[in-house]
Scaffold this motif. Structure first.
Motif, PDB file in Angstrom:
ATOM      1  N   ARG A   1      -8.378  -1.497  16.018  1.00  0.00           N
ATOM      2  CA  ARG A   1      -7.472  -2.639  16.203  1.00  0.00           C
ATOM      3  C   ARG A   1      -6.532  -2.780  15.010  1.00  0.00           C
ATOM      4  NH1 ARG A   1      -7.164  -5.206  21.060  1.00  0.00           N
ATOM      5  NH2 ARG A   1      -9.436  -5.189  21.135  1.00  0.00           N
TER       6      ARG A   1
ATOM      7  N   SER B   1      -6.690   0.489  27.059  1.00  0.00           N
ATOM      8  CA  SER B   1      -6.261  -0.542  28.011  1.00  0.00           C
ATOM      9  C   SER B   1      -7.400  -1.508  28.323  1.00  0.00           C
ATOM     10  CB  SER B   1      -5.759   0.116  29.300  1.00  0.00           C
ATOM     11  OG  SER B   1      -5.459  -0.852  30.287  1.00  0.00           O
TER      12      SER B   1
ATOM     13  N   TYR C   1      -6.223   6.491  26.624  1.00  0.00           N
ATOM     14  CA  TYR C   1      -5.359   5.376  27.031  1.00  0.00           C
ATOM     15  C   TYR C   1      -6.122   4.377  27.899  1.00  0.00           C
ATOM     16  CZ  TYR C   1      -0.722   6.494  25.228  1.00  0.00           C
ATOM     17  OH  TYR C   1       0.360   6.683  24.399  1.00  0.00           O
TER      18      TYR C   1
ATOM     19  N   ARG D   1      -7.700  -4.047  25.751  1.00  0.00           N
ATOM     20  CA  ARG D   1      -6.411  -4.710  25.480  1.00  0.00           C
ATOM     21  C   ARG D   1      -5.823  -4.289  24.131  1.00  0.00           C
ATOM     22  NH1 ARG D   1      -8.865  -5.912  29.589  1.00  0.00           N
ATOM     23  NH2 ARG D   1      -8.673  -7.890  30.755  1.00  0.00           N
ATOM     24  N   LEU D   2      -5.970  -3.011  23.833  1.00  0.00           N
ATOM     25  CA  LEU D   2      -5.431  -2.453  22.593  1.00  0.00           C
ATOM     26  C   LEU D   2      -4.146  -1.699  22.899  1.00  0.00           C
ATOM     27  CD1 LEU D   2      -5.619  -1.654  19.577  1.00  0.00           C
ATOM     28  CD2 LEU D   2      -7.110   0.234  20.266  1.00  0.00           C
ATOM     29  N   THR D   3      -3.062  -2.085  22.259  1.00  0.00           N
ATOM     30  CA  THR D   3      -1.776  -1.405  22.457  1.00  0.00           C
ATOM     31  C   THR D   3      -1.766  -0.101  21.679  1.00  0.00           C
ATOM     32  OG1 THR D   3      -0.630  -3.526  22.733  1.00  0.00           O
ATOM     33  CG2 THR D   3       0.720  -1.603  22.190  1.00  0.00           C
ATOM     34  N   MET D   4      -1.538   0.989  22.377  1.00  0.00           N
ATOM     35  CA  MET D   4      -1.531   2.295  21.724  1.00  0.00           C
ATOM     36  C   MET D   4      -0.331   2.401  20.787  1.00  0.00           C
ATOM     37  SD  MET D   4      -4.110   4.231  22.583  1.00  0.00           S
ATOM     38  CE  MET D   4      -3.645   5.949  22.523  1.00  0.00           C
TER      39      MET D   4
ATOM     40  N   ASP E   1      -5.561 -10.853  17.801  1.00  0.00           N
ATOM     41  CA  ASP E   1      -4.204 -11.102  17.309  1.00  0.00           C
ATOM     42  C   ASP E   1      -4.128 -11.180  15.788  1.00  0.00           C
ATOM     43  OD1 ASP E   1      -3.182 -11.112  19.854  1.00  0.00           O
ATOM     44  OD2 ASP E   1      -3.344 -13.286  20.102  1.00  0.00           O
TER      45      ASP E   1
ATOM     46  N   ASN F   1       2.868   7.302  21.925  1.00  0.00           N
ATOM     47  CA  ASN F   1       2.835   7.756  23.308  1.00  0.00           C
ATOM     48  C   ASN F   1       2.174   9.137  23.384  1.00  0.00           C
ATOM     49  OD1 ASN F   1       4.815   9.765  22.710  1.00  0.00           O
ATOM     50  ND2 ASN F   1       6.478   8.332  23.157  1.00  0.00           N
TER      51      ASN F   1
ATOM     52  N   GLU G   1      -1.185  -4.315  13.607  1.00  0.00           N
ATOM     53  CA  GLU G   1      -0.851  -2.924  13.922  1.00  0.00           C
ATOM     54  C   GLU G   1      -2.132  -2.094  13.939  1.00  0.00           C
ATOM     55  OE1 GLU G   1       2.118   0.631  12.304  1.00  0.00           O
ATOM     56  OE2 GLU G   1       2.007  -1.299  11.276  1.00  0.00           O
TER      57      GLU G   1
END
Length: 388
Positions: free
Chosen positions: A186, A149, A145, A152-155, A196, A158, A200
């Motif tokens: 990415r 972070s 995680y 700037r990669l959204t996991m 961007d 969870n 997904e």
């Protein structure tokens, strides 16, 4: 188990052959019939069938073929994917977890437009499994995680979802002692560096049987060299990111191979010892256990951190700092650490030779004890969603 012998006429030779009829067949056929009517996914059915199949070691090949024919909803095995033998003639197909489910190895593919492939844009984590328990799982996921972070990669999942996916991957591959790699890129998108462009992330888990390092490595040590390739500047690329872009390390690894060494030791721009291509380095000198500090531009290895704690617990004096290659050459013993090799003695750095010392042996022993205690603790905590 009840068995009885019967005689049949061999169809092609006109002679009688004595065979052993085993009532395991009745159980086998009943299980296969029930499974074929189950609402389980095809992947889970196939995995359940193969595990049950492997347990019945006395079943004939003809009965296995018949049992599989009952599972009409299960995809046939691809011989290219049959990579694991149970030891009794049963071959298990390999599955890779891709995004939201395990798929056969041959179907485990990502797009050529994936930015992990195009640019090395992603993060990963390597874990080791002992007796179906992932060692220091929370620490590894925490670092994963953190890496995500920092770029700037959204996991995409969870903690609990990743744990469930990981144990599902182990389960479907019938693995107990394994090497696991979690990779998150990415994702796929048009060519270009803009994050961007990828809508997904791509999420992959690969789990394979853990093939232990040769015992001779631990008994005699491994050869290493100090690479000409410098460690990336920490201000240019944060070493706390476990990035998919591994070219810095690969170039140093090539140097090791060219000199018939197992590992390269990298120095930073200030000529201070940093780390190996896949490992952290320790050396023992003047009764002090030394290792490069985080400030030298190294990854804060989870195994490294544990070894430091264990060393202090065993009464050793520990020093983290900046060291030159001459400090290393003057050491009494040298060893490397990482998740898979644990504590690996070094017998040679460039032209300087070392013996496998008592400190490396001690720390390897207490590390293995720590693993054993951890596994027993997890198993002793009772049933969980992970199925331990």
């Amino acid at each position: 188990m009840n068995k009885q012998r019967c005689r049949i006429l061999h169809p092609g030779h006109g002679e009688h052959v004595t065979i052993l009829f085993n009532f395991n067949l009745i159980i086998f056929f009943a299980f296969a019939s029930l499974l074929s009517k189950s609402s389980m996914s095809a992947t889970s059915k196939e995995a359940a069938f193969v595990r049950f199949d492997a347990a019945l070691s006395n079943i004939s090949k003809k009965s296995i073929s018949f049992g599989k024919s009952l599972l009409s909803t299960i995809e046939p095995f691809d011989t290219d994917d049959k990579v694991k033998s149970t030891g009794n003639g049963i071959i298990l197909p390999m599955y890779v977890y891709v995004n939201n489910r395990p798929v056969p190895k041959a179907e485990a593919v990502v797009s050529v437009f994936d930015h992990g492939f195009l640019y090395g844009d992603g993060v990963y984590e390597t874990l080791r499994v002992y007796d179906r328990v992932v060692f220091m799982l929370d620490e590894h996921l925490g670092r994963l995680y953190r890496s995500a972070s920092l770029i700037r990669l959204t996991m995409p999942k969870n903690f609990d979802q990743i744990k469930a996916a990981l144990y599902e991957t182990l389960d479907v591959n019938s693995l107990e002692n394994a090497y696991v790699r979690i990779t998150i890129s990415r994702g796929h998108g048009p060519i270009g560096l803009d994050p961007d462009l990828c809508k997904e992330p791509t999420f992959v888990i690969i789990a394979e049987d853990m093939k232990d390092y040769p015992q001779s490595y631990y008994e005699k040590g491994i050869k290493t060299v100090i690479a000409q390739t410098k460690r990336n500047l920490k201000d240019a690329l944060n070493p706390q990111i476990k990035s998919l872009n591994f070219l810095n390390n690969i170039l140093a690894k090539i140097e090791a191979k060219e000199k018939e060494a197992y590992e390269s030791i990298m120095v930073n721009a200030s000529e201070h010892i940093a780390e190996g291509t896949i490992s952290n380095i320790f050396f023992y000198r003047d009764d002090i256990l030394c290792t490069p500090s985080i400030a030298c531009g190294i990854l804060d290895g989870i195994t490294r951190r544990l070894i430091l704690d264990l060393a202090v617990r065993e009464g050793l004096t520990v020093r983290e700092g900046e060291f030159t290659r001459n400090d290393l050459f003057a050491a009494d013993e040298v060893f490397l650490t990482n998740t898979t090799m644990e504590v690996m003695p070094v017998c040679k750095v460039d032209a300087v030779r070392y013996g496998v010392g008592s400190v490396a042996k001690l720390l390897r022993k207490v590390y293995r004890d720590e693993v054993r205690t951890y596994v027993e603790s997890i198993k002793g905590s009772g049933p969980s969603l992970l199925g331990i």
